[in-house]
Design a protein around this motif. Structure first.
Motif, PDB file in Angstrom:
ATOM      1  N   ILE A  40      -2.646  -1.512  -7.622  1.00 26.55           N
ATOM      2  CA  ILE A  40      -1.565  -1.297  -8.633  1.00 26.55           C
ATOM      3  C   ILE A  40      -0.435  -3.159  -9.068  1.00 26.55           C
ATOM      4  CG2 ILE A  40       0.730   0.200  -8.472  1.00 26.55           C
ATOM      5  CD1 ILE A  40      -1.002   1.820  -6.592  1.00 26.55           C
ATOM      6  N   ASN A  41      -0.160  -3.062  -9.010  1.00 24.03           N
ATOM      7  CA  ASN A  41       0.628  -4.336  -9.083  1.00 24.03           C
ATOM      8  C   ASN A  41       2.043  -4.147  -8.885  1.00 24.03           C
ATOM      9  OD1 ASN A  41       1.709  -6.625 -11.209  1.00 24.03           O
ATOM     10  ND2 ASN A  41       1.166  -7.831  -8.937  1.00 24.03           N
ATOM     11  N   ILE A  42       2.709  -3.995  -7.641  1.00 24.38           N
ATOM     12  CA  ILE A  42       3.853  -3.631  -7.995  1.00 24.38           C
ATOM     13  C   ILE A  42       4.127  -5.345  -7.096  1.00 24.38           C
ATOM     14  CG2 ILE A  42       5.790  -2.556  -6.360  1.00 24.38           C
ATOM     15  CD1 ILE A  42       4.392  -0.169  -6.085  1.00 24.38           C
ATOM     16  N   PRO A  43       5.461  -6.008  -7.476  1.00 30.22           N
ATOM     17  CA  PRO A  43       5.986  -7.461  -6.881  1.00 30.22           C
ATOM     18  C   PRO A  43       6.810  -7.212  -5.819  1.00 30.22           C
ATOM     19  CG  PRO A  43       6.555  -7.200  -9.640  1.00 30.22           C
ATOM     20  CD  PRO A  43       5.317  -6.028  -8.691  1.00 30.22           C
ATOM     21  N   LEU A  44       6.802  -7.864  -4.804  1.00 31.01           N
ATOM     22  CA  LEU A  44       7.184  -8.341  -3.438  1.00 31.01           C
ATOM     23  C   LEU A  44       8.574  -7.449  -3.538  1.00 31.01           C
ATOM     24  CD1 LEU A  44       6.951  -7.885  -0.136  1.00 31.01           C
ATOM     25  CD2 LEU A  44       6.958 -10.311  -0.323  1.00 31.01           C
ATOM     26  N   SER A  45       9.038  -8.372  -4.735  1.00 34.21           N
ATOM     27  CA  SER A  45      10.749  -8.162  -5.084  1.00 34.21           C
ATOM     28  C   SER A  45      11.168  -6.872  -5.093  1.00 34.21           C
ATOM     29  CB  SER A  45      11.152  -9.309  -6.376  1.00 34.21           C
ATOM     30  OG  SER A  45      10.535  -9.106  -7.523  1.00 34.21           O
ATOM     31  N   LYS A  46      10.014  -5.835  -6.008  1.00 35.59           N
ATOM     32  CA  LYS A  46      10.290  -4.579  -5.762  1.00 35.59           C
ATOM     33  C   LYS A  46       9.613  -3.539  -4.986  1.00 35.59           C
ATOM     34  CE  LYS A  46      11.372  -5.736 -11.245  1.00 35.59           C
ATOM     35  NZ  LYS A  46      11.503  -7.396 -10.751  1.00 35.59           N
ATOM     36  N   LEU A  47       9.352  -3.724  -4.679  1.00 34.18           N
ATOM     37  CA  LEU A  47       8.592  -3.311  -3.315  1.00 34.18           C
ATOM     38  C   LEU A  47       9.422  -1.879  -2.946  1.00 34.18           C
ATOM     39  CD1 LEU A  47       5.450  -2.352  -2.249  1.00 34.18           C
ATOM     40  CD2 LEU A  47       5.451  -3.931  -0.233  1.00 34.18           C
ATOM     41  N   GLU A  48      10.939  -3.217  -1.952  1.00 36.46           N
ATOM     42  CA  GLU A  48      11.274  -1.462  -1.544  1.00 36.46           C
ATOM     43  C   GLU A  48      12.028  -0.545  -2.540  1.00 36.46           C
ATOM     44  OE1 GLU A  48      13.002  -2.765   1.959  1.00 36.46           O
ATOM     45  OE2 GLU A  48      12.967  -4.541   1.693  1.00 36.46           O
ATOM     46  N   THR A  49      11.700  -1.279  -3.707  1.00 40.96           N
ATOM     47  CA  THR A  49      13.119   0.464  -4.579  1.00 40.96           C
ATOM     48  C   THR A  49      11.680   0.796  -5.791  1.00 40.96           C
ATOM     49  OG1 THR A  49      12.797  -1.375  -6.219  1.00 40.96           O
ATOM     50  CG2 THR A  49      14.932  -0.967  -4.700  1.00 40.96           C
ATOM     51  N   ASN A  50      10.229   0.677  -5.322  1.00 44.76           N
ATOM     52  CA  ASN A  50       9.080   1.386  -5.778  1.00 44.76           C
ATOM     53  C   ASN A  50       7.958   2.059  -5.448  1.00 44.76           C
ATOM     54  OD1 ASN A  50       9.858   0.545  -9.033  1.00 44.76           O
ATOM     55  ND2 ASN A  50       9.742  -1.207  -7.952  1.00 44.76           N
ATOM     56  N   PHE A  51       8.501   2.803  -3.728  1.00 47.83           N
ATOM     57  CA  PHE A  51       7.609   3.559  -3.384  1.00 47.83           C
ATOM     58  C   PHE A  51       6.977   4.549  -4.236  1.00 47.83           C
ATOM     59  CE2 PHE A  51      10.120   1.889   0.665  1.00 47.83           C
ATOM     60  CZ  PHE A  51       9.156   0.962   1.175  1.00 47.83           C
ATOM     61  N   LYS A  52       7.824   4.798  -5.280  1.00 44.70           N
ATOM     62  CA  LYS A  52       7.310   6.311  -5.554  1.00 44.70           C
ATOM     63  C   LYS A  52       6.052   5.723  -6.577  1.00 44.70           C
ATOM     64  CE  LYS A  52      10.817   6.063  -9.211  1.00 44.70           C
ATOM     65  NZ  LYS A  52      11.752   4.685  -8.895  1.00 44.70           N
ATOM     66  N   HIS A  53       6.474   4.315  -6.784  1.00 48.62           N
ATOM     67  CA  HIS A  53       4.367   4.172  -7.410  1.00 48.62           C
ATOM     68  C   HIS A  53       3.949   3.909  -6.403  1.00 48.62           C
ATOM     69  CE1 HIS A  53       7.629   4.387 -11.322  1.00 48.62           C
ATOM     70  NE2 HIS A  53       8.228   3.243 -10.550  1.00 48.62           N
ATOM     71  N   ILE A  54       3.614   3.674  -5.465  1.00 43.82           N
ATOM     72  CA  ILE A  54       2.403   3.510  -4.756  1.00 43.82           C
ATOM     73  C   ILE A  54       2.138   4.949  -4.882  1.00 43.82           C
ATOM     74  CG2 ILE A  54       1.572   3.035  -2.766  1.00 43.82           C
ATOM     75  CD1 ILE A  54       4.046   1.343  -2.561  1.00 43.82           C
ATOM     76  N   ALA A  55       0.721   5.202  -5.540  1.00 43.66           N
ATOM     77  CA  ALA A  55      -0.047   6.382  -5.778  1.00 43.66           C
ATOM     78  C   ALA A  55      -0.745   6.861  -4.478  1.00 43.66           C
ATOM     79  CB  ALA A  55      -0.521   6.328  -7.155  1.00 43.66           C
ATOM     80  N   TYR A  56      -0.195   6.249  -3.428  1.00 47.48           N
ATOM     81  CA  TYR A  56      -1.854   6.474  -2.441  1.00 47.48           C
ATOM     82  C   TYR A  56      -1.048   7.035  -0.975  1.00 47.48           C
ATOM     83  CZ  TYR A  56      -3.333   1.734  -4.957  1.00 47.48           C
ATOM     84  OH  TYR A  56      -4.218   1.512  -5.608  1.00 47.48           O
ATOM     85  N   ASN A  57      -1.423   8.087  -0.501  1.00 43.55           N
ATOM     86  CA  ASN A  57      -1.499   8.534   0.277  1.00 43.55           C
ATOM     87  C   ASN A  57      -1.414   7.498   1.453  1.00 43.55           C
ATOM     88  OD1 ASN A  57      -1.513  10.158   3.737  1.00 43.55           O
ATOM     89  ND2 ASN A  57      -2.383  11.372   1.164  1.00 43.55           N
ATOM     90  N   LYS A  58       0.275   7.972   2.176  1.00 41.56           N
ATOM     91  CA  LYS A  58       0.813   7.115   3.594  1.00 41.56           C
ATOM     92  C   LYS A  58      -0.200   6.884   4.766  1.00 41.56           C
ATOM     93  CE  LYS A  58       5.681   7.555   2.422  1.00 41.56           C
ATOM     94  NZ  LYS A  58       6.841   7.605   3.862  1.00 41.56           N
TER      95      LYS A  58
END
Length: 103
Positions: A40-58
């Protein structure tokens, strides 16, 4: 608690073994499209507002990657602070991985 690390050699071996890995690439989109090893590509600059796009289990292992291993440490700290429990940083980033493939 010490931050978890994975070496380029270890990651390369796991990829070659066909292991299904949870990869999170925190480089900018243009960097990801120039060269990537999947995930998955989520730029660091957008990471904190895009947790919902992390499809992996915590609780699953998530290997965080960037170019040199610096942004991924920051991402590792952000994810750990937000309840992710098994975040692993690629030491030296993709540059270290690419050096292995040049030989």
């Amino acid at each position: 608690m010490p931050l978890l690390q994975i070496s380029a050699q270890n990651l390369q071996q796991r990829l070659q073994n066909g292991e299904q890995l949870n990869l999170l690439d925190v480089r900018e989109i243009i960097e990801y499209h120039t060269y990537n090893i999947g995930g998955i590509n989520i730029p660091l600059s957008k990471l904190e507002t895009n947790f919902k796009h992390i499809a992996y289990n915590k609780t699953s292992e998530i290997i965080v990657i960037c170019s040199a291993g610096i942004r991924s440490v920051t991402a590792q700290n952000i994810l750990t602070a937000n309840g992710y429990q098994n975040i692993v940083n690629l030491t030296g980033g993709l540059k270290a991985l690419q050096k292995l493939n040049i030989r």
